[in-house]
Design a protein around this motif. Structure first.
Motif, short mmCIF file in Angstrom:
data_model
loop_
_atom_site.label_atom_id
_atom_site.label_comp_id
_atom_site.label_asym_id
_atom_site.label_seq_id
_atom_site.Cartn_x
_atom_site.Cartn_y
_atom_site.Cartn_z
N ILE A 1 -17.78 95.79 -50.37
CA ILE A 1 -17.05 95.28 -51.54
C ILE A 1 -15.84 96.17 -51.84
CG2 ILE A 1 -17.23 94.84 -54.03
CD1 ILE A 1 -20.09 93.84 -53.52
N LEU A 2 -15.99 97.46 -51.65
CA LEU A 2 -14.82 98.35 -51.80
C LEU A 2 -13.74 97.97 -50.79
CD1 LEU A 2 -16.44 101.90 -52.26
CD2 LEU A 2 -15.36 100.47 -54.02
N SER A 3 -14.18 97.64 -49.58
CA SER A 3 -13.22 97.26 -48.54
C SER A 3 -12.45 96.01 -48.94
CB SER A 3 -13.98 97.06 -47.23
OG SER A 3 -13.24 96.27 -46.34
N GLU A 4 -13.14 95.07 -49.57
CA GLU A 4 -12.46 93.86 -50.06
C GLU A 4 -11.42 94.19 -51.12
OE1 GLU A 4 -15.36 91.11 -51.46
OE2 GLU A 4 -16.48 91.15 -49.57
N LEU A 5 -11.65 95.29 -51.85
CA LEU A 5 -10.70 95.75 -52.87
C LEU A 5 -9.58 96.58 -52.25
CD1 LEU A 5 -12.80 97.03 -55.92
CD2 LEU A 5 -11.23 95.09 -55.85
N GLY A 6 -9.64 96.71 -50.94
CA GLY A 6 -8.60 97.49 -50.26
C GLY A 6 -8.92 98.97 -50.18
N ILE A 7 -10.12 99.35 -50.55
CA ILE A 7 -10.50 100.76 -50.47
C ILE A 7 -11.34 100.96 -49.21
CG2 ILE A 7 -11.74 102.64 -51.64
CD1 ILE A 7 -11.17 101.20 -54.30
#
Lengths: 190, 190, 190, 190, 190, 190
Positions: free
Chosen positions: C94-100
């Motif tokens: 989910i962080l990856s989806e936020l660009g993190i």
């Protein structure tokens, strides 16, 4: 599974629900039911029902049953609650044979809407424990609960009949657990 | 846990005790009780009670309950027989409320010494299964067993009452299993 | 499985990892995720990771998740660590989806080599517990560890977005556990 | 846990999901991952997903992973589905590192809404099994499903990169399971 | 499974039977056997055998083995006692190879009717623990038990031979557990 | 646990390892040891050791023991292999008392480097099974294995002594399992 009826009038203060109580106090080793008639007043530090925290749990005279099972390793509370239900249903059934028609909700038995019993189940890693207590008289019970005792349910009960009741309940439960164990050995699994 | 009453008069030939029968035949997924009224005649190859090998197990009209549980992994036959006993005791209790006083021995229910029901429990690695069948009429049952049907136990039973009975048994069992599940979440363990 | 977000800024001192904390403190009964934003400073006596003995585990502001599962009896730490990994991987995803874009090693999440999170799993006989904490800001963390907070990972995060993140993580985890439960009911076993 | 990459282009017909397949076919003993590139066409009698009955499950070229675990006795399908999810999330994560951003729903991976993978988990009493297959090319897949292959997700993938991908996924999964095992040995339980 | 022989003469006061002792005291992580030569005097509060309450359990010089297993989750005392028996039988067998013919009753080893060893097994939810102690000399043992030490069993034993014995016992046990693990992976189940 | 010695000379063809064999063939219900003297020739389709596929497993005259346990539900092969090792070690120990010094490797017993016995353990979901066979004479055994029979190990053995040996082994094993069960009920767990 052993059945031992204690003659003394022991206070149920919550400590008998602890694992190995039967062995530590009465040298009863292995799976067992101990039963006796005595008062109940649970010490706050012995409460194991988190919903009862802050409540008074007491009665002047109850039939107490303490069950311990070592046959399932590791012990688990789910199986233990199944067995507690079997026990409570056996009690209800035997009361019914005595002409005492009760209702049941989970592990509580009621007579004409008044609470007749208390019960809890728990476990450690190595044993399952069940307590079941049934009021003999409606005395010394909490003010905020409508309670009743066996002697109020049926006027002609006397102590001799109550002793027979205690024996019959214990023996029926032991027989039930044995019969389950036996059914396993005759059934094909997939 | 789902409850589904089948309208059709299905023959109980033993195959419904197999795992995933409810899903494969009726698209009922997950833990469930299916109930229906229909005949029973168990095919020898579907017999799972090794003590019944060579016996006829049949009846022209029975209430059938098929229960499947997926909540315990791996499934085990010991827990399953505990649940079977809970089920049978619930049946006995509800019959008693209807004025039908029966006796029970293990998983068998009798009325005036005549056999009213049959039952078995089993499991695969992933689900527990229970069958409970209760004669509606005392017809088509084996010659060498004294049997009885519900309609002989109480003359004024009609099909509407029997339908209500089926619902009540099923719902009571589901409620019981739910209440056990809930009690776990309030109890301290050692 | 219930999800409850606490509004207050609660200190995580280690005690929430104890079984039944959600019920004893917030009357949340049964399997649950509780989440909140607050500081962390683990009291030495609450440390359950034997490798952390003697270390400071603290941060001024973290998102905390406390998970408790009652669905497996007896509970075991092995299954619990499997679920912890699922949780941590869901967070990373989910962080990856936020660009993190983060990296993961076991149950630790890093951003550009700096530690973003802490986690532990444990159990009693009757429930499994998981704690996962993720720094919001890189303040108040131990001197000897390179740490980072979410607000340093992505500058335009605000509290509203963080609240949505907390919800999404919790809901995704619950959905995952439910979907596993459902897959069991459709699969043949050998 | 052993990792073995098969050189041959083996058809996945469903039989590799059976327990002990790795030992019976390739003398790989104990917990293992076997991986290879080959077609898939599941024989109806090998279908173990009851929801797939009657469906075509096929593809001309897939990366196949077959996992078997012997570390938990008895094996259970619930733990196995937890591990399957860990595996699928590891795949998604490693694809993301390759610049292939996918979405996941349970055990299915999608790229731009098109199905990239299939997976199932099952067990016998003594081992847990997982199959995960990922299309290399979008050829030979069922007409009624929108599918895609890795080579369509990212044009510059070649077979050497795919081989590295297969190794990385397998090794990451093994490392994950090992790290869970290790975390157990450092954590206090209640 | 790791084997570590401690050089120091450590007092066995009962505390080494606690879970995680090897890690907390010696940073030995995971399943292990620790062995050393030292005295024993069990503190009453460390007694875990309810039958020994009130007894003295002591000896001036013993070989001690402390075993911890993390491979089964949850840990259970039944499996642990099976492993303890395997361990004790391995000891008896290796002593026999040294020409020391003993008898065994449960987990006790006797030489010419005199008690040579003490042993206990226990568990927490996450690990199984075994202690086995064998007298080196018959000194400092309780007055009310006929005891003996290895040096009395066979006069020509010296410390070098005893060290070899300790190694051989530990290595044989580890090999046994490994071989069980391996046999699982070659056997069809029903 | 029951012990029954069969008088007839039954061929061990592999089928006795199947669950419920004792009940189906001899009406022995529940946990049991059956023992008899007879030939062995395992039918390929009854082979359950995947390492033995393609091998001849035969002997003209063996002592056979078939053990079935129902006390652990669900049954698992890991516990079963622990019990098999206990059994084999008991055999070795009793042979040693008879002056027959053997060596053991896993579940195989050797006399002067020649193979004296065969053994396997397996389970279904509801029972654990063990077979142990020991050559009486070195006749009819496979050509490619160096074998030996009890009568070659010690010349003065006669059938009466062998019958006593069979009884002693069986009774010792039953006593061992009982004593483990009892030790559980006296030991504190953490």
């Amino acid at each position: 599974m052993k059945y031992k009826k204690l003659e003394e009038s022991l206070l149920y203060d919550g400590s008998p629900i602890e694992p190995f109580w039967a062995f530590k106090e009465f040298k009863v080793k292995g799976s067992s039911i101990l039963a006796w008639i005595g008062p109940m007043e649970i010490k706050p530090e012995e409460l194991i029902d988190y919903e009862d925290v802050g409540l008074e749990i007491k009665s002047n005279k109850m039939i107490h049953f303490i069950i311990e099972h070592f046959d399932i390793q590791p012990a688990d509370i789910k199986t233990c609650y199944h067995r507690q239900r079997l026990f409570v249903m056996i009690v209800k059934d035997i009361l019914s044979e005595l002409g005492i028609k009760t209702t049941r909700s989970g592990d509580d038995i009621y007579f004409e809407g008044r609470k007749l019993s208390v019960s809890i189940a728990t476990c450690s890693n190595s044993s399952m424990k069940i307590h079941f207590g049934m009021n003999v008289k409606d005395e010394g019970t909490p003010d905020d609960v409508e309670t009743i005792g066996l002697l109020e349910c049926r006027k002609d009960l006397d102590y001799k009949k109550i002793q027979l009741l205690v024996d019959k309940i214990s023996e029926s439960y032991i027989k039930e657990i044995d019969s389950i164990e036996e059914d396993i050995t005759k059934t094909k699994v997939f």
